[in-house]
Design a protein around this motif. Structure first.
Motif, PDB file in Angstrom:
ATOM      1  N   ALA A 193      79.367 -13.399  32.331  1.00 22.97           N
ATOM      2  CA  ALA A 193      79.155 -11.952  32.349  1.00 22.97           C
ATOM      3  C   ALA A 193      79.732 -11.298  31.092  1.00 22.97           C
ATOM      4  CB  ALA A 193      79.784 -11.343  33.598  1.00 22.97           C
ATOM      5  N   ASP A 194      80.924 -11.723  30.692  1.00 17.21           N
ATOM      6  CA  ASP A 194      81.548 -11.160  29.498  1.00 17.21           C
ATOM      7  C   ASP A 194      80.753 -11.490  28.240  1.00 17.21           C
ATOM      8  OD1 ASP A 194      83.562 -10.170  31.100  1.00 17.21           O
ATOM      9  OD2 ASP A 194      85.019 -11.741  30.586  1.00 17.21           O
ATOM     10  N   ILE A 199      76.939  -9.835  23.852  1.00 13.34           N
ATOM     11  CA  ILE A 199      75.668 -10.014  23.126  1.00 13.34           C
ATOM     12  C   ILE A 199      74.774  -8.796  23.314  1.00 13.34           C
ATOM     13  CG2 ILE A 199      73.540 -11.367  23.008  1.00 13.34           C
ATOM     14  CD1 ILE A 199      75.883 -12.800  21.769  1.00 13.34           C
ATOM     15  N   SER A 200      74.689  -8.275  24.537  1.00 13.63           N
ATOM     16  CA  SER A 200      73.836  -7.115  24.823  1.00 13.63           C
ATOM     17  C   SER A 200      74.282  -5.885  24.059  1.00 13.63           C
ATOM     18  CB  SER A 200      73.846  -6.803  26.326  1.00 13.63           C
ATOM     19  OG  SER A 200      73.313  -7.876  27.078  1.00 13.63           O
ATOM     20  N   ALA A 201      75.586  -5.748  23.881  1.00 13.71           N
ATOM     21  CA  ALA A 201      76.109  -4.576  23.175  1.00 13.71           C
ATOM     22  C   ALA A 201      75.824  -4.639  21.679  1.00 13.71           C
ATOM     23  CB  ALA A 201      77.615  -4.465  23.410  1.00 13.71           C
ATOM     24  N   ALA A 205      68.068  -5.258  20.666  1.00 12.13           N
ATOM     25  CA  ALA A 205      67.308  -5.078  21.913  1.00 12.13           C
ATOM     26  C   ALA A 205      68.180  -4.538  23.037  1.00 12.13           C
ATOM     27  CB  ALA A 205      66.670  -6.397  22.337  1.00 12.13           C
ATOM     28  N   ARG A 206      69.505  -4.665  22.882  1.00  8.26           N
ATOM     29  CA  ARG A 206      70.484  -4.185  23.853  1.00  8.26           C
ATOM     30  C   ARG A 206      70.310  -4.803  25.240  1.00  8.26           C
ATOM     31  NH1 ARG A 206      72.283  -2.830  19.588  1.00  8.26           N
ATOM     32  NH2 ARG A 206      73.119  -0.770  19.035  1.00  8.26           N
ATOM     33  N   ARG A 207      69.892  -6.047  25.257  1.00  6.11           N
ATOM     34  CA  ARG A 207      69.819  -6.774  26.523  1.00  6.11           C
ATOM     35  C   ARG A 207      69.780  -8.264  26.258  1.00  6.11           C
ATOM     36  NH1 ARG A 207      64.837  -8.957  27.991  1.00  6.11           N
ATOM     37  NH2 ARG A 207      62.969  -8.162  26.952  1.00  6.11           N
ATOM     38  N   ILE A 208      69.919  -9.040  27.318  1.00  9.72           N
ATOM     39  CA  ILE A 208      69.794 -10.494  27.250  1.00  9.72           C
ATOM     40  C   ILE A 208      68.341 -10.864  27.534  1.00  9.72           C
ATOM     41  CG2 ILE A 208      70.511 -12.664  28.359  1.00  9.72           C
ATOM     42  CD1 ILE A 208      72.636 -11.366  26.595  1.00  9.72           C
ATOM     43  N   GLY A 209      67.864 -11.902  26.881  1.00  5.18           N
ATOM     44  CA  GLY A 209      66.491 -12.331  27.102  1.00  5.18           C
ATOM     45  C   GLY A 209      66.302 -13.006  28.452  1.00  5.18           C
ATOM     46  N   THR A 210      65.059 -13.057  28.901  1.00  2.04           N
ATOM     47  CA  THR A 210      64.702 -13.722  30.154  1.00  2.04           C
ATOM     48  C   THR A 210      63.764 -14.894  29.882  1.00  2.04           C
ATOM     49  OG1 THR A 210      62.701 -12.420  30.591  1.00  2.04           O
ATOM     50  CG2 THR A 210      64.825 -11.479  31.320  1.00  2.04           C
ATOM     51  N   ALA A 211      63.673 -15.776  30.842  1.00  3.04           N
ATOM     52  CA  ALA A 211      62.753 -16.911  30.706  1.00  3.04           C
ATOM     53  C   ALA A 211      61.316 -16.424  30.555  1.00  3.04           C
ATOM     54  CB  ALA A 211      62.891 -17.830  31.917  1.00  3.04           C
ATOM     55  N   PHE A 226      44.710 -17.815  15.277  1.00  4.99           N
ATOM     56  CA  PHE A 226      44.942 -17.721  13.835  1.00  4.99           C
ATOM     57  C   PHE A 226      46.431 -17.834  13.517  1.00  4.99           C
ATOM     58  CE2 PHE A 226      44.188 -15.486   9.603  1.00  4.99           C
ATOM     59  CZ  PHE A 226      43.383 -16.501   9.100  1.00  4.99           C
ATOM     60  N   LEU A 227      47.179 -18.366  14.472  1.00  3.88           N
ATOM     61  CA  LEU A 227      48.628 -18.530  14.306  1.00  3.88           C
ATOM     62  C   LEU A 227      48.967 -20.006  14.222  1.00  3.88           C
ATOM     63  CD1 LEU A 227      51.466 -17.031  14.423  1.00  3.88           C
ATOM     64  CD2 LEU A 227      51.482 -17.695  16.836  1.00  3.88           C
ATOM     65  N   THR A 228      49.519 -20.431  13.096  1.00  2.00           N
ATOM     66  CA  THR A 228      49.961 -21.816  12.976  1.00  2.00           C
ATOM     67  C   THR A 228      51.024 -21.919  11.883  1.00  2.00           C
ATOM     68  OG1 THR A 228      49.210 -24.131  12.849  1.00  2.00           O
ATOM     69  CG2 THR A 228      48.239 -22.571  11.267  1.00  2.00           C
ATOM     70  N   GLY A 229      51.929 -22.874  12.058  1.00  2.00           N
ATOM     71  CA  GLY A 229      53.002 -23.065  11.099  1.00  2.00           C
ATOM     72  C   GLY A 229      54.061 -21.981  11.156  1.00  2.00           C
ATOM     73  N   ALA A 230      54.118 -21.258  12.268  1.00  2.00           N
ATOM     74  CA  ALA A 230      55.039 -20.124  12.376  1.00  2.00           C
ATOM     75  C   ALA A 230      56.161 -20.427  13.369  1.00  2.00           C
ATOM     76  CB  ALA A 230      54.291 -18.874  12.828  1.00  2.00           C
ATOM     77  N   THR A 231      57.282 -19.764  13.169  1.00  2.00           N
ATOM     78  CA  THR A 231      58.357 -19.766  14.151  1.00  2.00           C
ATOM     79  C   THR A 231      58.472 -18.358  14.708  1.00  2.00           C
ATOM     80  OG1 THR A 231      59.616 -21.542  13.072  1.00  2.00           O
ATOM     81  CG2 THR A 231      60.822 -20.081  14.559  1.00  2.00           C
ATOM     82  N   LEU A 232      58.277 -18.219  16.016  1.00  2.00           N
ATOM     83  CA  LEU A 232      58.380 -16.912  16.670  1.00  2.00           C
ATOM     84  C   LEU A 232      59.818 -16.724  17.145  1.00  2.00           C
ATOM     85  CD1 LEU A 232      55.098 -16.910  18.792  1.00  2.00           C
ATOM     86  CD2 LEU A 232      55.467 -16.039  16.480  1.00  2.00           C
ATOM     87  N   HIS A 233      60.485 -15.726  16.610  1.00  2.00           N
ATOM     88  CA  HIS A 233      61.887 -15.469  16.929  1.00  2.00           C
ATOM     89  C   HIS A 233      61.978 -14.493  18.103  1.00  2.00           C
ATOM     90  CE1 HIS A 233      63.466 -17.543  13.350  1.00  2.00           C
ATOM     91  NE2 HIS A 233      62.328 -17.146  12.787  1.00  2.00           N
ATOM     92  N   ILE A 234      62.203 -15.039  19.277  1.00  2.00           N
ATOM     93  CA  ILE A 234      62.311 -14.224  20.495  1.00  2.00           C
ATOM     94  C   ILE A 234      63.794 -14.143  20.830  1.00  2.00           C
ATOM     95  CG2 ILE A 234      61.373 -13.845  22.802  1.00  2.00           C
ATOM     96  CD1 ILE A 234      59.264 -14.179  20.564  1.00  2.00           C
ATOM     97  N   ASP A 235      64.485 -13.291  20.073  1.00  2.00           N
ATOM     98  CA  ASP A 235      65.953 -13.338  20.121  1.00  2.00           C
ATOM     99  C   ASP A 235      66.617 -11.969  20.170  1.00  2.00           C
ATOM    100  OD1 ASP A 235      65.593 -12.364  17.524  1.00  2.00           O
ATOM    101  OD2 ASP A 235      65.918 -14.313  16.585  1.00  2.00           O
ATOM    102  N   GLY A 236      65.832 -10.914  20.441  1.00  2.00           N
ATOM    103  CA  GLY A 236      66.396  -9.576  20.534  1.00  2.00           C
ATOM    104  C   GLY A 236      66.987  -9.067  19.240  1.00  2.00           C
TER     105      GLY A 236
END
Length: 241
Positions: A193-194, A199-201, A205-211, A226-236
């Motif tokens: 929780a801490d 991280i949220s603060a 994005a001011r939150r934690i990511g979800t599955a 048309f998307l290839t060779g990319a890294t999608l950063h889903i990290d808030g």
């Protein structure tokens, strides 16, 4: 069933919970026939027993023979997703006793997906895709995550390299930030929780990511032709802090 993955076959390698499960369910709900694969097929079968449209297989990404056998059993596939990982955290001075853990991390997240691509590439349709997993540690360097960072960085490079070599099959990587899964339970209830509160603060994005955040990104990677060779950063936006 209708959806953007209607009548396509999607292979998802990983555990029966957290991110892997979210991807399996999202792909099935998008119309795909989903094969969930991992080291413990019985555990996966138990998890998905009540879920139509999902079958299970056994595979160990550290065993090339097992990967080759899985490919033969599947025959053909449209999309493959590898979420498998093995963590190896610690400072440099602490890594020697855990050298096997470092190797396992690399074998699971880099060499395993490389071999998976080797054996599945001839079986993936030209309009299909291969999705690997990297992670925020490669984009935000911190003391104590050296082994994780270099493993994730290698996964990013692997995705770009495979995108060129396997074309027109599309290859991309997903780089999650801090996601609310059981991976953080070892911190204890209050410690988790801490950590999440901190991280949220700090992240934009001011939150934690979800599955589900990650599952939506994987669906995008599979269906965006048309998307290839990319890294999608889903990290808030965590690397910005």
């Amino acid at each position: 069933m209708t959806g953007p993955l209607r009548d396509e076959t999607v292979l998802v390698i990983g555990r029966g919970g957290g991110i892997a499960r979210a991807i399996v369910i999202a792909a099935r709900d998008a119309g795909a026939r989903v094969v969930a694969a991992g080291r413990d097929q019985q555990a996966l079968a138990d998890v998905y027993a009540a879920e139509p449209g999902i079958t299970t297989e056994a595979v160990d990404l550290t065993d090339e023979a097992a990967i080759a056998a899985l490919g033969k059993r599947l025959g053909s596939v449209d999309h493959a997703v590898s979420t498998a990982s093995a963590r190896a955290r610690g400072r440099l001075a602490d890594l020697d006793p855990d050298a096997d853990a470092v190797r396992l991390s690399f074998d699971t997240k880099v060499i395993g997906p490389l071999l998976l691509a080797k054996h599945l590439a001839p079986r993936i349709s030209e309009t299909g895709s291969f999705t690997l997993f990297s992670g925020v540690a490669a984009a935000k360097i911190a003391v104590g995550t050296l082994a994780v960072a270099i493993t994730n960085g290698a996964a990013d490079i692997l995705a770009r390299s495979l995108a060129l070599e396997l074309a027109p099959v599309r290859v991309n990587a997903i780089s999650p930030g801090v996601i609310d899964t059981g991976a953080w339970d070892a911190l204890g209830k209050q410690g988790k929780a801490d950590y999440f509160a901190d991280i949220s603060a700090r992240n934009p994005a001011r939150r934690i990511g979800t599955a589900d955040d990650i599952a939506h990104a994987v669906l995008f990677a599979m269906t965006s032709t048309f998307l290839t060779g990319a890294t999608l950063h889903i990290d808030g936006g965590e690397p910005l802090t």
